[in-house]
Design an enzyme around this catalytic site. Sequence first.
Site, mmCIF file in Angstrom:
data_model
loop_
_atom_site.group_PDB
_atom_site.id
_atom_site.type_symbol
_atom_site.label_atom_id
_atom_site.label_comp_id
_atom_site.label_asym_id
_atom_site.label_seq_id
_atom_site.Cartn_x
_atom_site.Cartn_y
_atom_site.Cartn_z
ATOM 1 N N CYS A 92 -10.703 -3.683 -4.257
ATOM 2 C CA CYS A 92 -9.664 -4.657 -4.623
ATOM 3 C C CYS A 92 -10.278 -5.998 -4.996
ATOM 4 O O CYS A 92 -9.720 -6.724 -5.820
ATOM 5 C CB CYS A 92 -8.647 -4.809 -3.495
ATOM 6 S SG CYS A 92 -7.516 -3.412 -3.437
ATOM 7 N N GLU A 122 0.232 5.191 0.654
ATOM 8 C CA GLU A 122 -0.735 6.206 1.094
ATOM 9 C C GLU A 122 -0.336 7.594 0.611
ATOM 10 O O GLU A 122 0.753 7.794 0.052
ATOM 11 C CB GLU A 122 -0.866 6.137 2.623
ATOM 12 C CG GLU A 122 -1.395 4.778 3.057
ATOM 13 C CD GLU A 122 -1.673 4.669 4.547
ATOM 14 O OE1 GLU A 122 -1.257 5.552 5.322
ATOM 15 O OE2 GLU A 122 -2.321 3.669 4.927
ATOM 16 N N GLU A 171 -2.945 -4.738 -3.040
ATOM 17 C CA GLU A 171 -3.431 -5.603 -4.124
ATOM 18 C C GLU A 171 -3.372 -4.863 -5.457
ATOM 19 O O GLU A 171 -3.009 -5.434 -6.488
ATOM 20 C CB GLU A 171 -4.872 -6.047 -3.851
ATOM 21 C CG GLU A 171 -5.045 -6.916 -2.616
ATOM 22 C CD GLU A 171 -5.277 -6.131 -1.326
ATOM 23 O OE1 GLU A 171 -4.804 -4.983 -1.227
ATOM 24 O OE2 GLU A 171 -5.934 -6.673 -0.426
ATOM 25 N N CYS A 204 -4.028 0.517 -2.548
ATOM 26 C CA CYS A 204 -3.902 -0.713 -1.770
ATOM 27 C C CYS A 204 -2.776 -1.605 -2.317
ATOM 28 O O CYS A 204 -2.391 -1.501 -3.492
ATOM 29 C CB CYS A 204 -5.201 -1.511 -1.821
ATOM 30 S SG CYS A 204 -6.526 -0.806 -0.833
ATOM 31 N N CYS A 236 -10.312 -4.946 0.452
ATOM 32 C CA CYS A 236 -11.441 -4.000 0.392
ATOM 33 C C CYS A 236 -12.304 -4.312 -0.832
ATOM 34 O O CYS A 236 -11.897 -5.071 -1.719
ATOM 35 C CB CYS A 236 -10.924 -2.561 0.354
ATOM 36 S SG CYS A 236 -10.312 -2.040 -1.264
ATOM 37 N N ASN A 275 0.834 -1.200 0.000
ATOM 38 C CA ASN A 275 0.000 0.000 0.000
ATOM 39 C C ASN A 275 0.869 1.249 0.000
ATOM 40 O O ASN A 275 1.949 1.290 0.596
ATOM 41 C CB ASN A 275 -1.022 -0.002 1.149
ATOM 42 C CG ASN A 275 -0.437 -0.229 2.523
ATOM 43 O OD1 ASN A 275 0.586 -0.881 2.680
ATOM 44 N ND2 ASN A 275 -1.093 0.317 3.533
HETATM 45 N N1 THU Z 1 -5.166 -1.810 2.643
HETATM 46 C C1 THU Z 1 -4.580 -2.577 1.673
HETATM 47 O O1 THU Z 1 -3.561 -2.176 1.087
HETATM 48 N N2 THU Z 1 -5.148 -3.771 1.366
HETATM 49 C C2 THU Z 1 -6.185 -4.329 2.040
HETATM 50 O O2 THU Z 1 -6.584 -5.445 1.716
HETATM 51 C C3 THU Z 1 -6.837 -3.585 3.136
HETATM 52 C C4 THU Z 1 -6.377 -2.179 3.324
HETATM 53 C C5 THU Z 1 -4.496 -0.545 3.023
HETATM 54 C C6 THU Z 1 -5.148 0.718 2.542
HETATM 55 C C7 THU Z 1 -4.615 1.716 3.547
HETATM 56 O O3 THU Z 1 -3.327 2.165 3.120
HETATM 57 C C8 THU Z 1 -4.440 0.917 4.815
HETATM 58 O O4 THU Z 1 -4.450 -0.434 4.434
HETATM 59 C C9 THU Z 1 -5.532 1.153 5.845
HETATM 60 O O5 THU Z 1 -6.788 1.026 5.280
#
Ligand code: THU
Length: 130
Positions: free
Chosen positions: A86, A41, A52, A50, A83, A39
């Site tokens: 994804c 941000e 994925e 994310c 999520c 991920n």
């Molecule tokens: N996140 C992912 O990268 N993948 C997931 O399957 C769940 C959430 C990340 C998004 C964000 O950067 C952090 O987790 C918190 O939501």
Amino acid sequence: MSLIDAAREVRENAYAPYSHFKVGAAVRGRSGAIYAGCNVENVAYPEGTCAEAGAIAAMVAAGETEITEVAVIADSPAPVPPCGGCRQKLAEFGRHDVPVTLATTEGKTMETTVGDLLPGRFEVAHMDRT
Ligand code: THU
């Protein structure tokens, strides 16, 4: 290297200064190659991506469009579920029966499939009248 090890390794590179929740994902393409993503941000929170999505982007950038296996890992109390967005992204490139391993850094795992993650998925057939 196993798919989950690839996800665990790439998770170290996650850029998550806002949530402090690092996620690693890896997908295996039809060729057998592994593509990893973490991920990333952003200070404008909705612009984050994310793990994925990163793994899928790496696969497509390498010229592959079929996922045969997925692994996701995070430091969470229970294996972290992808999520909604994804799930749709995984469904674009993975058939219903593609295995998905969700894992925690402590070693808990949950096995599911792309189809079970997104029942009733939106598919190209739903646009047949256009
Ligand atoms: N996140 C992912 O990268 N993948 C997931 O399957 C769940 C959430 C990340 C998004 C964000 O950067 C952090 O987790 C918190 O939501």
